[in-house]
Design a protein around this motif. Structure first.
Motif, mmCIF file in Angstrom:
data_model
loop_
_atom_site.group_PDB
_atom_site.id
_atom_site.type_symbol
_atom_site.label_atom_id
_atom_site.label_comp_id
_atom_site.label_asym_id
_atom_site.label_seq_id
_atom_site.Cartn_x
_atom_site.Cartn_y
_atom_site.Cartn_z
ATOM 1 N N GLY A 1 8.326 -3.454 -6.134
ATOM 2 C CA GLY A 1 7.342 -3.441 -7.201
ATOM 3 C C GLY A 1 5.954 -3.636 -6.620
ATOM 4 N N ILE A 2 4.957 -3.441 -7.439
ATOM 5 C CA ILE A 2 3.571 -3.615 -7.016
ATOM 6 C C ILE A 2 3.048 -4.874 -7.694
ATOM 7 N N PRO A 3 2.685 -5.901 -6.913
ATOM 8 C CA PRO A 3 2.194 -7.137 -7.533
ATOM 9 C C PRO A 3 0.935 -6.889 -8.351
ATOM 10 N N THR B 1 9.145 6.956 -7.043
ATOM 11 C CA THR B 1 9.512 5.574 -7.321
ATOM 12 C C THR B 1 9.207 4.705 -6.110
ATOM 13 N N PRO B 2 8.450 3.623 -6.305
ATOM 14 C CA PRO B 2 8.148 2.738 -5.177
ATOM 15 C C PRO B 2 9.393 2.002 -4.698
ATOM 16 N N ARG C 1 0.832 -1.218 0.000
ATOM 17 C CA ARG C 1 0.000 0.000 0.000
ATOM 18 C C ARG C 1 0.861 1.261 0.000
ATOM 19 N N LYS C 2 1.983 1.222 0.698
ATOM 20 C CA LYS C 2 2.896 2.368 0.706
ATOM 21 C C LYS C 2 3.477 2.600 -0.695
ATOM 22 N N ASP C 3 3.832 1.498 -1.373
ATOM 23 C CA ASP C 3 4.363 1.622 -2.730
ATOM 24 C C ASP C 3 3.306 2.156 -3.699
ATOM 25 N N ILE C 4 2.058 1.769 -3.509
ATOM 26 C CA ILE C 4 0.987 2.290 -4.362
ATOM 27 C C ILE C 4 0.830 3.796 -4.138
ATOM 28 N N ARG C 5 0.871 4.217 -2.873
ATOM 29 C CA ARG C 5 0.766 5.660 -2.584
ATOM 30 C C ARG C 5 1.950 6.418 -3.189
ATOM 31 N N VAL D 1 7.281 -11.833 -5.117
ATOM 32 C CA VAL D 1 6.843 -11.219 -6.386
ATOM 33 C C VAL D 1 7.015 -9.707 -6.329
ATOM 34 N N ALA D 2 6.675 -9.110 -5.192
ATOM 35 C CA ALA D 2 6.852 -7.658 -5.061
ATOM 36 C C ALA D 2 8.324 -7.284 -5.178
ATOM 37 N N ARG D 3 9.207 -8.078 -4.600
ATOM 38 C CA ARG D 3 10.648 -7.792 -4.701
ATOM 39 C C ARG D 3 11.153 -8.011 -6.134
ATOM 40 N N MET D 4 10.610 -9.033 -6.814
ATOM 41 C CA MET D 4 11.043 -9.310 -8.184
ATOM 42 C C MET D 4 10.629 -8.196 -9.137
ATOM 43 N N GLU D 5 9.517 -7.547 -8.851
ATOM 44 C CA GLU D 5 9.023 -6.495 -9.746
ATOM 45 C C GLU D 5 9.580 -5.121 -9.392
ATOM 46 N N ARG D 6 10.580 -5.078 -8.548
ATOM 47 C CA ARG D 6 11.212 -3.805 -8.196
ATOM 48 C C ARG D 6 11.789 -3.175 -9.470
ATOM 49 N N GLY D 7 11.403 -1.946 -9.710
ATOM 50 C CA GLY D 7 11.891 -1.223 -10.884
ATOM 51 C C GLY D 7 11.115 -1.530 -12.153
ATOM 52 N N ILE D 8 10.259 -2.543 -12.152
ATOM 53 C CA ILE D 8 9.485 -2.893 -13.338
ATOM 54 C C ILE D 8 8.123 -2.211 -13.293
#
Length: 122
Positions: A45-47, A41-42, A30-34, A99-106
Motif C-alpha cells: 500500500g501507499i502510506p 496494482t502496487p 516510490r515504486k508503488d506510486i509509479r 503501515v505500507a504493508r497494512m495498506e496492501r490492497g487498500i
C-alpha cells in the motif's frame, strides 16, 4: 572512552544501517506510486502523505535538538541519548514499512498532482 570514539564505533554505523533500510523502504513506496500512476496494482500500500510529512518534520525539527542535547550532556550521557535517538529513528522506519504493508490492497490509486515548487510558480 571518549564520546567521539563511541559515536564512530557504534552510533554512526547504526545510523547508516537505518539510512540504508530507509532508502529501501522509500524506494518501495516510490515504486508503488509509479505502479499506481500507470494503472497497475502496487506491491504494497501507499502510506498516507500526512504520515510521511510528520516523519520528515520530526527529523527536521529534532536534528538540531539532538545535536544540542548531546553537546549539553557531553561524555556522561551523550552516547546513550544518541543511541536512543537512533533506536527511535529505526522504529519510525519500521512503522512506515508496517503501515505500507497494512495498506496492501487498500490504497491502490493515486492522483497525479503538481510538484511543490510548480504550485508557487517557480
Amino acid at each position: 572512552m571518549l564520546l567521539s570514539h563511541h559515536l564512530l564505533a557504534w552510533a554512526l554505523p547504526c545510523q547508516l544501517g537505518i539510512l540504508a533500510v530507509w532508502a529501501w523502504v522509500r524506494r518501495g513506496i516510490r515504486k508503488d506510486i509509479r505502479l499506481a500512476l500507470a494503472g497497475e496494482t502496487p506491491h504494497n500500500g501507499i502510506p498516507h502523505h500526512g504520515l510521511l510529512l510528520l516523519v520528515a518534520l520530526r527529523q527536521f525539527v529534532l536534528i538540531g535538538m539532538n545535536i544540542y542535547q548531546v553537546m549539553l550532556i557531553g561524555e556522561t550521557g551523550g552516547f546513550a541519548f544518541m543511541m536512543g535517538d537512533i533506536a527511535c529513528s529505526g522504529m519510525t522506519v519500521l512503522s512506515i514499512y508496517t503501515v505500507a504493508r497494512m495498506e496492501r490492497g487498500i490504497v491502490t490509486e493515486v492522483v497525479a498532482g503538481n510538484r511543490l515548487f510548480s504550485v508557487f510558480g517557480q
